[in-house]
Design a protein around this motif. Sequence first.
Motif, PDB file in Angstrom:
ATOM      1  N   ALA A 182      -2.107 -19.651  38.143  1.00 38.43           N
ATOM      2  CA  ALA A 182      -1.866 -19.565  36.489  1.00 38.43           C
ATOM      3  C   ALA A 182      -0.613 -18.739  36.421  1.00 38.43           C
ATOM      4  O   ALA A 182      -0.179 -17.774  37.123  1.00 38.43           O
ATOM      5  CB  ALA A 182      -3.339 -18.614  36.210  1.00 38.43           C
ATOM      6  N   CYS A 183      -0.018 -18.876  35.111  1.00 39.28           N
ATOM      7  CA  CYS A 183       1.244 -18.203  34.922  1.00 39.28           C
ATOM      8  C   CYS A 183       1.328 -17.908  33.337  1.00 39.28           C
ATOM      9  O   CYS A 183       1.066 -18.813  32.588  1.00 39.28           O
ATOM     10  CB  CYS A 183       2.421 -18.969  35.452  1.00 39.28           C
ATOM     11  SG  CYS A 183       3.799 -18.088  35.171  1.00 39.28           S
ATOM     12  N   GLU A 184       1.687 -16.749  32.894  1.00 37.57           N
ATOM     13  CA  GLU A 184       2.027 -16.520  31.636  1.00 37.57           C
ATOM     14  C   GLU A 184       3.196 -15.872  31.638  1.00 37.57           C
ATOM     15  O   GLU A 184       3.622 -14.926  32.342  1.00 37.57           O
ATOM     16  CB  GLU A 184       0.929 -15.344  31.056  1.00 37.57           C
ATOM     17  CG  GLU A 184      -0.605 -15.528  31.043  1.00 37.57           C
ATOM     18  CD  GLU A 184      -0.772 -16.509  29.935  1.00 37.57           C
ATOM     19  OE1 GLU A 184       0.059 -16.992  29.161  1.00 37.57           O
ATOM     20  OE2 GLU A 184      -1.987 -16.620  29.305  1.00 37.57           O
ATOM     21  N   VAL A 185       4.146 -16.334  30.732  1.00 38.12           N
ATOM     22  CA  VAL A 185       5.359 -15.799  30.331  1.00 38.12           C
ATOM     23  C   VAL A 185       5.226 -14.853  29.299  1.00 38.12           C
ATOM     24  O   VAL A 185       4.862 -15.258  28.453  1.00 38.12           O
ATOM     25  CB  VAL A 185       6.330 -16.957  30.216  1.00 38.12           C
ATOM     26  CG1 VAL A 185       7.757 -16.406  29.932  1.00 38.12           C
ATOM     27  CG2 VAL A 185       6.383 -17.864  31.431  1.00 38.12           C
ATOM     28  N   ASN A 186       6.104 -13.397  29.468  1.00 33.12           N
ATOM     29  CA  ASN A 186       5.778 -12.584  28.631  1.00 33.12           C
ATOM     30  C   ASN A 186       6.735 -12.832  27.147  1.00 33.12           C
ATOM     31  O   ASN A 186       7.586 -11.980  26.638  1.00 33.12           O
ATOM     32  CB  ASN A 186       6.350 -11.194  29.061  1.00 33.12           C
ATOM     33  CG  ASN A 186       5.975 -10.231  28.232  1.00 33.12           C
ATOM     34  OD1 ASN A 186       5.081 -10.055  27.302  1.00 33.12           O
ATOM     35  ND2 ASN A 186       6.533  -9.136  28.443  1.00 33.12           N
ATOM     36  N   TYR A 187       6.397 -13.668  26.396  1.00 31.78           N
ATOM     37  CA  TYR A 187       6.774 -13.838  25.039  1.00 31.78           C
ATOM     38  C   TYR A 187       5.566 -12.916  24.303  1.00 31.78           C
ATOM     39  O   TYR A 187       4.758 -13.221  23.743  1.00 31.78           O
ATOM     40  CB  TYR A 187       6.686 -15.248  24.576  1.00 31.78           C
ATOM     41  CG  TYR A 187       8.007 -15.984  25.098  1.00 31.78           C
ATOM     42  CD1 TYR A 187       9.248 -15.880  24.496  1.00 31.78           C
ATOM     43  CD2 TYR A 187       7.737 -16.858  26.052  1.00 31.78           C
ATOM     44  CE1 TYR A 187      10.269 -16.557  25.137  1.00 31.78           C
ATOM     45  CE2 TYR A 187       8.829 -17.679  26.598  1.00 31.78           C
ATOM     46  CZ  TYR A 187       9.973 -17.483  26.021  1.00 31.78           C
ATOM     47  OH  TYR A 187      11.189 -17.920  26.602  1.00 31.78           O
ATOM     48  N   ARG A 236       4.930 -11.400  21.775  1.00 33.86           N
ATOM     49  CA  ARG A 236       4.378 -11.686  20.317  1.00 33.86           C
ATOM     50  C   ARG A 236       3.053 -12.347  20.021  1.00 33.86           C
ATOM     51  O   ARG A 236       2.465 -12.109  19.157  1.00 33.86           O
ATOM     52  CB  ARG A 236       5.452 -11.845  19.097  1.00 33.86           C
ATOM     53  CG  ARG A 236       6.623 -11.132  18.917  1.00 33.86           C
ATOM     54  CD  ARG A 236       7.905 -11.737  18.238  1.00 33.86           C
ATOM     55  NE  ARG A 236       8.996 -10.659  18.185  1.00 33.86           N
ATOM     56  CZ  ARG A 236       9.969 -10.315  18.881  1.00 33.86           C
ATOM     57  NH1 ARG A 236       9.747 -10.575  20.457  1.00 33.86           N
ATOM     58  NH2 ARG A 236      10.643  -9.666  18.652  1.00 33.86           N
ATOM     59  N   ARG A 237       3.047 -13.371  21.197  1.00 37.86           N
ATOM     60  CA  ARG A 237       1.872 -14.066  21.193  1.00 37.86           C
ATOM     61  C   ARG A 237       0.647 -13.251  21.518  1.00 37.86           C
ATOM     62  O   ARG A 237      -0.649 -13.579  21.008  1.00 37.86           O
ATOM     63  CB  ARG A 237       2.008 -15.202  22.257  1.00 37.86           C
ATOM     64  CG  ARG A 237       2.921 -16.255  21.754  1.00 37.86           C
ATOM     65  CD  ARG A 237       3.284 -17.154  22.923  1.00 37.86           C
ATOM     66  NE  ARG A 237       3.859 -18.432  22.381  1.00 37.86           N
ATOM     67  CZ  ARG A 237       3.534 -19.640  22.397  1.00 37.86           C
ATOM     68  NH1 ARG A 237       2.307 -19.688  22.726  1.00 37.86           N
ATOM     69  NH2 ARG A 237       4.225 -20.554  22.095  1.00 37.86           N
ATOM     70  N   PHE A 238       0.670 -12.001  22.032  1.00 35.89           N
ATOM     71  CA  PHE A 238      -0.228 -11.322  22.423  1.00 35.89           C
ATOM     72  C   PHE A 238      -0.647 -10.235  21.589  1.00 35.89           C
ATOM     73  O   PHE A 238      -1.621  -9.007  21.646  1.00 35.89           O
ATOM     74  CB  PHE A 238      -0.249 -10.768  23.986  1.00 35.89           C
ATOM     75  CG  PHE A 238      -0.027 -12.019  24.685  1.00 35.89           C
ATOM     76  CD1 PHE A 238      -1.098 -12.644  25.366  1.00 35.89           C
ATOM     77  CD2 PHE A 238       1.390 -12.477  24.946  1.00 35.89           C
ATOM     78  CE1 PHE A 238      -1.117 -13.496  26.274  1.00 35.89           C
ATOM     79  CE2 PHE A 238       1.314 -13.245  26.159  1.00 35.89           C
ATOM     80  CZ  PHE A 238       0.083 -13.983  26.667  1.00 35.89           C
ATOM     81  N   TYR A 247      -2.791  -6.710  26.391  1.00 38.47           N
ATOM     82  CA  TYR A 247      -3.607  -7.787  25.892  1.00 38.47           C
ATOM     83  C   TYR A 247      -3.010  -8.906  26.714  1.00 38.47           C
ATOM     84  O   TYR A 247      -3.971  -9.952  26.862  1.00 38.47           O
ATOM     85  CB  TYR A 247      -3.346  -7.920  24.311  1.00 38.47           C
ATOM     86  CG  TYR A 247      -4.566  -7.522  23.677  1.00 38.47           C
ATOM     87  CD1 TYR A 247      -4.773  -6.242  23.421  1.00 38.47           C
ATOM     88  CD2 TYR A 247      -5.557  -8.314  22.716  1.00 38.47           C
ATOM     89  CE1 TYR A 247      -5.896  -5.521  22.542  1.00 38.47           C
ATOM     90  CE2 TYR A 247      -6.739  -7.680  21.956  1.00 38.47           C
ATOM     91  CZ  TYR A 247      -6.665  -6.345  22.038  1.00 38.47           C
ATOM     92  OH  TYR A 247      -7.693  -5.746  21.330  1.00 38.47           O
ATOM     93  N   LEU A 248      -1.814  -9.194  27.028  1.00 38.49           N
ATOM     94  CA  LEU A 248      -1.475 -10.015  27.963  1.00 38.49           C
ATOM     95  C   LEU A 248      -2.193 -10.038  29.156  1.00 38.49           C
ATOM     96  O   LEU A 248      -2.676 -10.862  29.839  1.00 38.49           O
ATOM     97  CB  LEU A 248       0.138  -9.827  28.266  1.00 38.49           C
ATOM     98  CG  LEU A 248       0.931 -10.659  29.470  1.00 38.49           C
ATOM     99  CD1 LEU A 248       0.574 -11.976  29.095  1.00 38.49           C
ATOM    100  CD2 LEU A 248       2.126 -10.103  29.404  1.00 38.49           C
ATOM    101  N   TYR A 249      -2.340  -8.722  29.805  1.00 36.41           N
ATOM    102  CA  TYR A 249      -3.020  -8.554  30.976  1.00 36.41           C
ATOM    103  C   TYR A 249      -4.762  -9.021  30.694  1.00 36.41           C
ATOM    104  O   TYR A 249      -5.329  -9.525  31.679  1.00 36.41           O
ATOM    105  CB  TYR A 249      -3.124  -7.119  31.461  1.00 36.41           C
ATOM    106  CG  TYR A 249      -1.549  -6.812  32.383  1.00 36.41           C
ATOM    107  CD1 TYR A 249      -1.452  -7.162  33.735  1.00 36.41           C
ATOM    108  CD2 TYR A 249      -0.531  -6.835  31.679  1.00 36.41           C
ATOM    109  CE1 TYR A 249      -0.323  -7.118  34.365  1.00 36.41           C
ATOM    110  CE2 TYR A 249       0.739  -6.587  32.281  1.00 36.41           C
ATOM    111  CZ  TYR A 249       0.683  -6.789  33.628  1.00 36.41           C
ATOM    112  OH  TYR A 249       2.034  -6.804  34.342  1.00 36.41           O
ATOM    113  N   ASN A 250      -5.099  -8.502  29.685  1.00 38.69           N
ATOM    114  CA  ASN A 250      -6.649  -8.703  29.288  1.00 38.69           C
ATOM    115  C   ASN A 250      -6.807 -10.509  29.305  1.00 38.69           C
ATOM    116  O   ASN A 250      -7.721 -10.801  29.739  1.00 38.69           O
ATOM    117  CB  ASN A 250      -6.855  -8.308  27.839  1.00 38.69           C
ATOM    118  CG  ASN A 250      -7.119  -6.795  27.851  1.00 38.69           C
ATOM    119  OD1 ASN A 250      -6.836  -6.063  28.842  1.00 38.69           O
ATOM    120  ND2 ASN A 250      -7.091  -6.272  26.801  1.00 38.69           N
TER     121      ASN A 250
END
Length: 325
Positions: free
Chosen positions: A131-136, A138-140, A291-294
């Motif tokens: 799984a991968c999230e890129v830190n944009y 504002r989405r979070f 919230y990205l980590y949540n």
Amino acid sequence: MYKTIIVGFGKIGGQNITDKMTRKSYRYSNHFQAIQRSKKFKLSAIVDTSKKARDFAKNKCQVDCVFSSVKDAEKKNGPFDLMVLCTPPLNRINLIRSMKNIKGIIMEKPVSLNLNESRTILNFCQKNKIACEVNYWRRFIPELQRNKNLFLKKCIGSLQSIIVCYCGGIKNNGVHLLDFIRYLCGDLIRLESSRRSKIFKSGVFEDDYDFSFYGSLNGSIPIFGVPLKKRFFRENSIEFLGSRGKLSFVNDGRLLFRNLTRVHRGLDDNKELNYENNYNISINYDLAIPYLYNHMEKVLRKQKSEISSLSNALKNELLINNLLK
């Protein structure tokens, strides 16, 4: 708890905790703070090739598990569940391949400096079910996550046009704003640079520039990009103009307000924007990284899909690549 390793400990990794203005404006401004806040992730290692960065992690952040290489970190404290990748976007694929049994990655953008390597990273993660999230980030922002689909329409009615102001490079800062438009409104169908625009070098990357551009959202709603010179002032903002008013997302995403229409004061049967009353909309912009980590925790548990996936990041990089041709 998910064992977490931060690779690359610059400002966004954790070093901006000593910046006075950042501390004043943000409760959580970096990955180190977000992990410390979380009850689901445990910081098990920090890796940086710079002795100065390692000393900062040890002395300012009071972290003992600090290493100069991923290999040493894995030997001592691995395997890890989550890698937070804050290195410059060079040869990241080799770092990712070297991690054993990794379940997820949180990555700073851009994924890489060329589309081929970004595609290689995407294919590797998909093949290995990482799984991968890129830190944009504002989405979070929590308020926008909850109301994303109806947010613009509720605030300003039907969307008419979008104006983007940015500085510090289209790759470095402008891409954040284009991604946020895509998040709220849908994919950009067309985007190109203005042929008569002055182009000037900017940003942290060698081939990054500021220039004006134009395009459309879903083939009908016009978008205009306006470059600013950072030596005068810094501003990265989006103005959404709708049928009932204007929504302004300014100061790098820290302030959100709307101006509604009223009866025009100079012409019959017309309306105008009311600039005498700004309706501020409260947003917890400094909770975006927590919230990205949540959300990543829910992704790892297969309860949610990525909000800011690698495939989405690749679309952003393709947009920027086409603009820079």
